[in-house]
Design a protein around this motif. Sequence first.
Motif, PDB file in Angstrom:
ATOM      1  N   PRO A  55       0.794  -1.227   0.000  1.00 56.33           N
ATOM      2  CA  PRO A  55       0.000   0.000   0.000  1.00 56.33           C
ATOM      3  C   PRO A  55       0.828   1.281   0.000  1.00 56.33           C
ATOM      4  CG  PRO A  55       0.096  -0.889   2.214  1.00 56.33           C
ATOM      5  CD  PRO A  55       0.757  -1.905   1.334  1.00 56.33           C
ATOM      6  N   GLU A  56       0.206   2.340  -0.502  1.00 59.69           N
ATOM      7  CA  GLU A  56       0.771   3.666  -0.373  1.00 59.69           C
ATOM      8  C   GLU A  56       0.787   4.036   1.105  1.00 59.69           C
ATOM      9  OE1 GLU A  56      -0.188   8.286  -1.741  1.00 59.69           O
ATOM     10  OE2 GLU A  56      -1.683   6.700  -2.015  1.00 59.69           O
ATOM     11  N   LEU A  57       1.933   4.524   1.587  1.00 61.27           N
ATOM     12  CA  LEU A  57       2.066   4.887   2.996  1.00 61.27           C
ATOM     13  C   LEU A  57       1.859   6.391   3.160  1.00 61.27           C
ATOM     14  CD1 LEU A  57       5.104   2.673   4.062  1.00 61.27           C
ATOM     15  CD2 LEU A  57       2.658   2.225   4.358  1.00 61.27           C
ATOM     16  N   LEU A  58       0.934   6.759   4.020  1.00 57.43           N
ATOM     17  CA  LEU A  58       0.572   8.157   4.261  1.00 57.43           C
ATOM     18  C   LEU A  58       0.816   8.512   5.722  1.00 57.43           C
ATOM     19  CD1 LEU A  58      -2.892   8.258   2.435  1.00 57.43           C
ATOM     20  CD2 LEU A  58      -0.682   9.011   1.527  1.00 57.43           C
ATOM     21  N   PRO A  59       1.018   9.796   6.029  1.00 57.77           N
ATOM     22  CA  PRO A  59       1.018  10.203   7.432  1.00 57.77           C
ATOM     23  C   PRO A  59      -0.344   9.887   8.054  1.00 57.77           C
ATOM     24  CG  PRO A  59       1.830  11.972   6.014  1.00 57.77           C
ATOM     25  CD  PRO A  59       1.256  10.920   5.107  1.00 57.77           C
ATOM     26  N   PRO A  60      -0.379   9.566   9.347  1.00 57.96           N
ATOM     27  CA  PRO A  60      -1.664   9.210   9.969  1.00 57.96           C
ATOM     28  C   PRO A  60      -2.759  10.251   9.764  1.00 57.96           C
ATOM     29  CG  PRO A  60       0.148   8.642  11.425  1.00 57.96           C
ATOM     30  CD  PRO A  60       0.763   9.380  10.267  1.00 57.96           C
ATOM     31  N   ASN A  61      -2.397  11.552   9.746  1.00 59.16           N
ATOM     32  CA  ASN A  61      -3.424  12.587   9.617  1.00 59.16           C
ATOM     33  C   ASN A  61      -3.953  12.738   8.194  1.00 59.16           C
ATOM     34  OD1 ASN A  61      -1.233  13.820   8.433  1.00 59.16           O
ATOM     35  ND2 ASN A  61      -1.152  15.570   9.830  1.00 59.16           N
ATOM     36  N   ARG A  62      -3.359  12.005   7.239  1.00 63.13           N
ATOM     37  CA  ARG A  62      -3.856  12.049   5.853  1.00 63.13           C
ATOM     38  C   ARG A  62      -4.603  10.785   5.462  1.00 63.13           C
ATOM     39  NH1 ARG A  62       0.515  12.803   1.701  1.00 63.13           N
ATOM     40  NH2 ARG A  62      -1.314  12.526   0.375  1.00 63.13           N
ATOM     41  N   MET A  63      -4.757   9.885   6.420  1.00 62.12           N
ATOM     42  CA  MET A  63      -5.469   8.642   6.108  1.00 62.12           C
ATOM     43  C   MET A  63      -6.953   8.920   5.894  1.00 62.12           C
ATOM     44  SD  MET A  63      -3.679   5.884   5.896  1.00 62.12           S
ATOM     45  CE  MET A  63      -4.904   4.609   6.252  1.00 62.12           C
ATOM     46  N   PRO A  64      -7.564   8.367   4.827  1.00 65.80           N
ATOM     47  CA  PRO A  64      -9.003   8.551   4.621  1.00 65.80           C
ATOM     48  C   PRO A  64      -9.798   7.843   5.707  1.00 65.80           C
ATOM     49  CG  PRO A  64      -8.118   6.949   3.071  1.00 65.80           C
ATOM     50  CD  PRO A  64      -6.938   7.542   3.787  1.00 65.80           C
ATOM     51  N   LYS A  65     -10.969   8.381   6.002  1.00 65.70           N
ATOM     52  CA  LYS A  65     -11.837   7.739   6.985  1.00 65.70           C
ATOM     53  C   LYS A  65     -12.353   6.422   6.416  1.00 65.70           C
ATOM     54  CE  LYS A  65     -13.282  12.012   9.257  1.00 65.70           C
ATOM     55  NZ  LYS A  65     -12.427  11.735  10.425  1.00 65.70           N
ATOM     56  N   PRO A 141      -4.633   2.738   1.016  1.00 68.46           N
ATOM     57  CA  PRO A 141      -3.444   3.314   1.663  1.00 68.46           C
ATOM     58  C   PRO A 141      -3.357   2.879   3.123  1.00 68.46           C
ATOM     59  CG  PRO A 141      -5.163   4.977   1.412  1.00 68.46           C
ATOM     60  CD  PRO A 141      -5.651   3.755   0.678  1.00 68.46           C
ATOM     61  N   ALA A 142      -2.172   3.049   3.688  1.00 64.41           N
ATOM     62  CA  ALA A 142      -1.932   2.705   5.089  1.00 64.41           C
ATOM     63  C   ALA A 142      -0.976   3.745   5.665  1.00 64.41           C
ATOM     64  CB  ALA A 142      -1.352   1.299   5.209  1.00 64.41           C
ATOM     65  N   HIS A 143      -0.863   3.786   6.985  1.00 63.35           N
ATOM     66  CA  HIS A 143       0.037   4.775   7.587  1.00 63.35           C
ATOM     67  C   HIS A 143       1.308   4.100   8.106  1.00 63.35           C
ATOM     68  CE1 HIS A 143      -0.465   3.884  11.889  1.00 63.35           C
ATOM     69  NE2 HIS A 143      -1.746   3.710  11.660  1.00 63.35           N
ATOM     70  N   ASP A 144       2.334   4.914   8.341  1.00 64.29           N
ATOM     71  CA  ASP A 144       3.660   4.398   8.691  1.00 64.29           C
ATOM     72  C   ASP A 144       4.006   4.662  10.155  1.00 64.29           C
ATOM     73  OD1 ASP A 144       5.969   3.043   7.854  1.00 64.29           O
ATOM     74  OD2 ASP A 144       7.079   4.916   7.581  1.00 64.29           O
ATOM     75  N   GLY A 145       3.007   4.942  10.977  1.00 67.67           N
ATOM     76  CA  GLY A 145       3.280   5.316  12.361  1.00 67.67           C
ATOM     77  C   GLY A 145       3.946   4.226  13.176  1.00 67.67           C
ATOM     78  N   LEU A 146       3.609   2.966  12.911  1.00 65.53           N
ATOM     79  CA  LEU A 146       4.181   1.884  13.714  1.00 65.53           C
ATOM     80  C   LEU A 146       5.690   1.794  13.509  1.00 65.53           C
ATOM     81  CD1 LEU A 146       1.489  -0.907  13.199  1.00 65.53           C
ATOM     82  CD2 LEU A 146       1.903   0.430  15.263  1.00 65.53           C
ATOM     83  N   TRP A 147       6.141   1.864  12.270  1.00 63.96           N
ATOM     84  CA  TRP A 147       7.588   1.771  12.071  1.00 63.96           C
ATOM     85  C   TRP A 147       8.307   3.031  12.550  1.00 63.96           C
ATOM     86  CZ3 TRP A 147      10.317  -2.299  11.979  1.00 63.96           C
ATOM     87  CH2 TRP A 147      11.687  -2.173  11.796  1.00 63.96           C
ATOM     88  N   GLN A 148       7.656   4.173  12.523  1.00 61.71           N
ATOM     89  CA  GLN A 148       8.260   5.380  13.074  1.00 61.71           C
ATOM     90  C   GLN A 148       8.576   5.198  14.558  1.00 61.71           C
ATOM     91  OE1 GLN A 148       5.476   8.483  12.086  1.00 61.71           O
ATOM     92  NE2 GLN A 148       5.969   8.408   9.899  1.00 61.71           N
ATOM     93  N   ALA A 149       7.722   4.462  15.275  1.00 64.10           N
ATOM     94  CA  ALA A 149       7.998   4.166  16.685  1.00 64.10           C
ATOM     95  C   ALA A 149       9.242   3.300  16.821  1.00 64.10           C
ATOM     96  CB  ALA A 149       6.797   3.476  17.324  1.00 64.10           C
ATOM     97  N   ALA A 150       9.437   2.371  15.887  1.00 62.15           N
ATOM     98  CA  ALA A 150      10.644   1.537  15.915  1.00 62.15           C
ATOM     99  C   ALA A 150      11.892   2.369  15.659  1.00 62.15           C
ATOM    100  CB  ALA A 150      10.521   0.419  14.880  1.00 62.15           C
ATOM    101  N   GLU A 151      11.819   3.284  14.706  1.00 59.03           N
ATOM    102  CA  GLU A 151      12.979   4.134  14.414  1.00 59.03           C
ATOM    103  C   GLU A 151      13.350   4.991  15.612  1.00 59.03           C
ATOM    104  OE1 GLU A 151      12.623   4.814   9.608  1.00 59.03           O
ATOM    105  OE2 GLU A 151      11.423   6.078  10.915  1.00 59.03           O
TER     106      GLU A 151
END
Length: 264
Positions: A55-65, A141-151
């Motif tokens: 999936p396309e990775l988006l910031p959490p605040n840009r994820m569609p409802k 699309p999906a968000h990348d917040g989980l891996w940001q926590a790992a980084e």
Amino acid sequence: MRASVVAAIRDALLTADPRAKAMAARRVARDWRLGRLDFAFTAALPDRPARPARPELLPPNRMPKRGRGGSERGRIALWHSLAHIEFVAIDLALDMAGRFGAEMGPDFVGDFLAVAADEAMHFALIDRKLRALGSWYGELPAHDGLWQAAEATAQDAAARLAIVPMVLEARGLDVTPAMLERVRAAGDEGGARLLERILDDEIRHVRFGAMHFAALCERRGEEPETRWKSLVKRYFRGGVKPPFNDSARAAGGLSRYPYHALAS
């Protein structure tokens, strides 16, 4: 000459195809369990695991409802979001074992490779569910917040344990029961049973995190609850928010006081 466990983990992390990654994670866990991999950490892990083109990775605040959960598109969006969580969780568990295993020891490696195998199974089951609904992982699309926590926690095993199993996975314990009831109320008994299985496994994953965090704090001469709160305040931006599934959290080895104190 046998391969090192970290080399096998690295290969799995650098596998981009979702189904192949799930199979690779299960293979690493099995080979470790059967004694086919050496406890050696000579290979460097990637900063980011390989990812498929979608999936396309988006910031959490840009994820569609997601839309209404009772609609077909709403159901697909729900299961797609769960598939993404489980897919990233494979890499989180592999990275945990490979990045901190030399410091934490063989039992730690075995526990988190078992977690990776569980997450791979969860992903495979949800991927099958999505296909039965006429969709596939990567369609949305999906968000990348989980891996940001790992980084953010890549330099400290205590920080990684505090944030990933003890906050992010613990949050799954809080939200899954209500999700399970919505799925069951919509007449999807198979989906409800799948969520029950995932919930049971995630309780064990949280327990691994809490157990190894407490042991690490003891070795470092730190008080676990105080240290956990300080790490969450430093590394977790989202805040620890109720409602909490206190019974599932207790089964996962989490003391009630620290997370209620942070929430208040």
